[in-house]
Motif scaffolding. Structure first.
Motif, PDB file in Angstrom:
ATOM      1  N   GLU A   1      -2.932   9.432  17.868  1.00 58.91           N
ATOM      2  CA  GLU A   1      -2.334   9.460  16.544  1.00 58.91           C
ATOM      3  C   GLU A   1      -3.410   9.561  15.471  1.00 58.91           C
ATOM      4  N   CYS A   2      -4.575   8.946  15.735  1.00 60.09           N
ATOM      5  CA  CYS A   2      -5.623   8.935  14.725  1.00 60.09           C
ATOM      6  C   CYS A   2      -6.996   8.751  15.354  1.00 60.09           C
ATOM      7  N   VAL A   3      -7.998   9.068  14.550  1.00 61.96           N
ATOM      8  CA  VAL A   3      -9.389   8.830  14.935  1.00 61.96           C
ATOM      9  C   VAL A   3      -9.993   7.785  14.010  1.00 61.96           C
ATOM     10  N   ASP A   4      -9.607   7.847  12.725  1.00 60.06           N
ATOM     11  CA  ASP A   4     -10.074   6.874  11.749  1.00 60.06           C
ATOM     12  C   ASP A   4      -8.983   6.647  10.703  1.00 60.06           C
ATOM     13  N   ARG A   5      -9.248   5.739   9.755  1.00 63.47           N
ATOM     14  CA  ARG A   5      -8.212   5.391   8.773  1.00 63.47           C
ATOM     15  C   ARG A   5      -7.860   6.548   7.855  1.00 63.47           C
ATOM     16  N   PHE A   6      -8.779   7.498   7.725  1.00 65.69           N
ATOM     17  CA  PHE A   6      -8.501   8.656   6.873  1.00 65.69           C
ATOM     18  C   PHE A   6      -7.449   9.568   7.512  1.00 65.69           C
ATOM     19  N   ASP A   7      -7.428   9.637   8.834  1.00 67.09           N
ATOM     20  CA  ASP A   7      -6.357  10.370   9.529  1.00 67.09           C
ATOM     21  C   ASP A   7      -5.004   9.739   9.215  1.00 67.09           C
ATOM     22  N   CYS A   8      -4.960   8.413   9.252  1.00 62.53           N
ATOM     23  CA  CYS A   8      -3.704   7.707   8.981  1.00 62.53           C
ATOM     24  C   CYS A   8      -3.250   7.942   7.555  1.00 62.53           C
ATOM     25  N   GLN A   9      -4.186   7.907   6.616  1.00 66.52           N
ATOM     26  CA  GLN A   9      -3.865   8.150   5.207  1.00 66.52           C
ATOM     27  C   GLN A   9      -3.292   9.550   5.033  1.00 66.52           C
TER      28      GLN A   9
ATOM     29  N   ASN B   1       0.286   9.587   6.892  1.00 64.50           N
ATOM     30  CA  ASN B   1       1.323   8.651   6.470  1.00 64.50           C
ATOM     31  C   ASN B   1       1.419   8.433   4.975  1.00 64.50           C
ATOM     32  N   GLY B   2       0.464   8.953   4.211  1.00 58.51           N
ATOM     33  CA  GLY B   2       0.498   8.768   2.764  1.00 58.51           C
ATOM     34  C   GLY B   2      -0.028   7.406   2.341  1.00 58.51           C
ATOM     35  N   SER B   3       0.327   7.014   1.150  1.00 58.11           N
ATOM     36  CA  SER B   3      -0.158   5.755   0.586  1.00 58.11           C
ATOM     37  C   SER B   3       0.403   4.570   1.361  1.00 58.11           C
ATOM     38  N   PRO B   4      -0.453   3.588   1.683  1.00 52.10           N
ATOM     39  CA  PRO B   4       0.021   2.440   2.451  1.00 52.10           C
ATOM     40  C   PRO B   4       0.747   1.403   1.605  1.00 52.10           C
ATOM     41  N   GLY B   5       0.645   1.494   0.293  1.00 49.59           N
ATOM     42  CA  GLY B   5       1.284   0.518  -0.578  1.00 49.59           C
ATOM     43  C   GLY B   5       0.256  -0.408  -1.205  1.00 49.59           C
ATOM     44  N   ALA B   6       0.684  -1.153  -2.195  1.00 51.18           N
ATOM     45  CA  ALA B   6      -0.221  -2.037  -2.929  1.00 51.18           C
ATOM     46  C   ALA B   6      -0.732  -3.159  -2.032  1.00 51.18           C
ATOM     47  N   GLY B   7      -2.033  -3.377  -2.075  1.00 56.53           N
ATOM     48  CA  GLY B   7      -2.636  -4.466  -1.312  1.00 56.53           C
ATOM     49  C   GLY B   7      -2.719  -4.202   0.179  1.00 56.53           C
ATOM     50  N   LYS B   8      -2.512  -2.955   0.586  1.00 54.75           N
ATOM     51  CA  LYS B   8      -2.561  -2.620   2.017  1.00 54.75           C
ATOM     52  C   LYS B   8      -3.418  -1.385   2.223  1.00 54.75           C
ATOM     53  N   ARG B   9      -3.809  -1.137   3.448  1.00 56.04           N
ATOM     54  CA  ARG B   9      -4.525   0.084   3.807  1.00 56.04           C
ATOM     55  C   ARG B   9      -4.215   0.431   5.258  1.00 56.04           C
ATOM     56  N   TRP B  10      -4.444   1.676   5.587  1.00 56.67           N
ATOM     57  CA  TRP B  10      -4.241   2.139   6.955  1.00 56.67           C
ATOM     58  C   TRP B  10      -5.508   1.890   7.760  1.00 56.67           C
ATOM     59  N   GLU B  11      -5.343   1.474   9.000  1.00 58.55           N
ATOM     60  CA  GLU B  11      -6.442   1.336   9.956  1.00 58.55           C
ATOM     61  C   GLU B  11      -6.028   2.037  11.241  1.00 58.55           C
ATOM     62  N   CYS B  12      -7.003   2.594  11.936  1.00 63.62           N
ATOM     63  CA  CYS B  12      -6.749   3.228  13.221  1.00 63.62           C
ATOM     64  C   CYS B  12      -7.202   2.249  14.301  1.00 63.62           C
ATOM     65  N   GLU B  13      -6.241   1.646  14.994  1.00 66.33           N
ATOM     66  CA  GLU B  13      -6.541   0.684  16.045  1.00 66.33           C
ATOM     67  C   GLU B  13      -5.951   1.189  17.355  1.00 66.33           C
ATOM     68  N   ALA B  14      -6.791   1.340  18.352  1.00 69.09           N
ATOM     69  CA  ALA B  14      -6.372   1.838  19.667  1.00 69.09           C
ATOM     70  C   ALA B  14      -5.659   3.182  19.537  1.00 69.09           C
TER      71      ALA B  14
ATOM     72  N   CYS C   1      -1.992   4.276  14.150  1.00 67.38           N
ATOM     73  CA  CYS C   1      -2.089   3.880  12.751  1.00 67.38           C
ATOM     74  C   CYS C   1      -1.389   2.545  12.526  1.00 67.38           C
ATOM     75  N   VAL C   2      -2.112   1.630  11.896  1.00 70.94           N
ATOM     76  CA  VAL C   2      -1.583   0.297  11.622  1.00 70.94           C
ATOM     77  C   VAL C   2      -1.762   0.021  10.133  1.00 70.94           C
ATOM     78  N   ASN C   3      -0.712  -0.489   9.499  1.00 70.36           N
ATOM     79  CA  ASN C   3      -0.764  -0.842   8.084  1.00 70.36           C
ATOM     80  C   ASN C   3      -1.198  -2.303   7.993  1.00 70.36           C
ATOM     81  N   VAL C   4      -2.382  -2.556   7.391  1.00 67.25           N
ATOM     82  CA  VAL C   4      -2.906  -3.923   7.308  1.00 67.25           C
ATOM     83  C   VAL C   4      -3.008  -4.358   5.853  1.00 67.25           C
ATOM     84  N   THR C   5      -2.891  -5.657   5.637  1.00 67.77           N
ATOM     85  CA  THR C   5      -3.016  -6.234   4.313  1.00 67.77           C
ATOM     86  C   THR C   5      -4.491  -6.419   3.979  1.00 67.77           C
ATOM     87  N   VAL C   6      -4.864  -6.016   2.772  1.00 66.10           N
ATOM     88  CA  VAL C   6      -6.246  -6.142   2.324  1.00 66.10           C
ATOM     89  C   VAL C   6      -6.389  -7.461   1.586  1.00 66.10           C
TER      90      VAL C   6
END
Length: 96
Positions: free
Chosen positions: A26-34, A37-50, A53-58
């Motif tokens: 699905e992804c290689v890095d968080r920029f692929d997820c962005q 999937n577009g904007s992750p929302g306020a106070g969150k960011r996309w991370e590529c885990e395993a 794409c996972v939406n995590v709270t910053v």
């Protein structure tokens, strides 16, 4: 014959790229997820885990502004660099 080899080589390249693009990741890095999937929302960011794409709270880091406002810039304004340069250029033009 040369055209046939070029055609076969081109088709082989297209097939190879197709398999690489469809590898199931699905992804290689968080920029692929962005990008996907577009904007992750306020106070969150996309991370590529395993490769998913996972939406995590910053959590913003706690910072201390401190009490020191920095050093005094001083009171000397220095020399006006523009004046000396202007005189230099004028002298060059007038050959004085």
């Amino acid at each position: 014959m040369k055209e046939l080899r070029l055609l076969i080589g081109g088709l082989a390249a297209i097939i190879a790229v197709s398999f690489a693009a469809c590898s199931g990741d699905e992804c290689v890095d968080r920029f692929d997820c962005q990008a996907k999937n577009g904007s992750p929302g306020a106070g969150k960011r996309w991370e590529c885990e395993a490769k998913k794409c996972v939406n995590v709270t910053v959590t913003p880091p706690e910072t201390d502004g401190g009490t020191d406002g920095g050093t005094d810039g001083g009171t000397d304004g220095g020399v006006d660099a523009g004046t000396e340069f202007t005189v230099f250029v004028r002298d060059l033009i007038l050959n004085e």
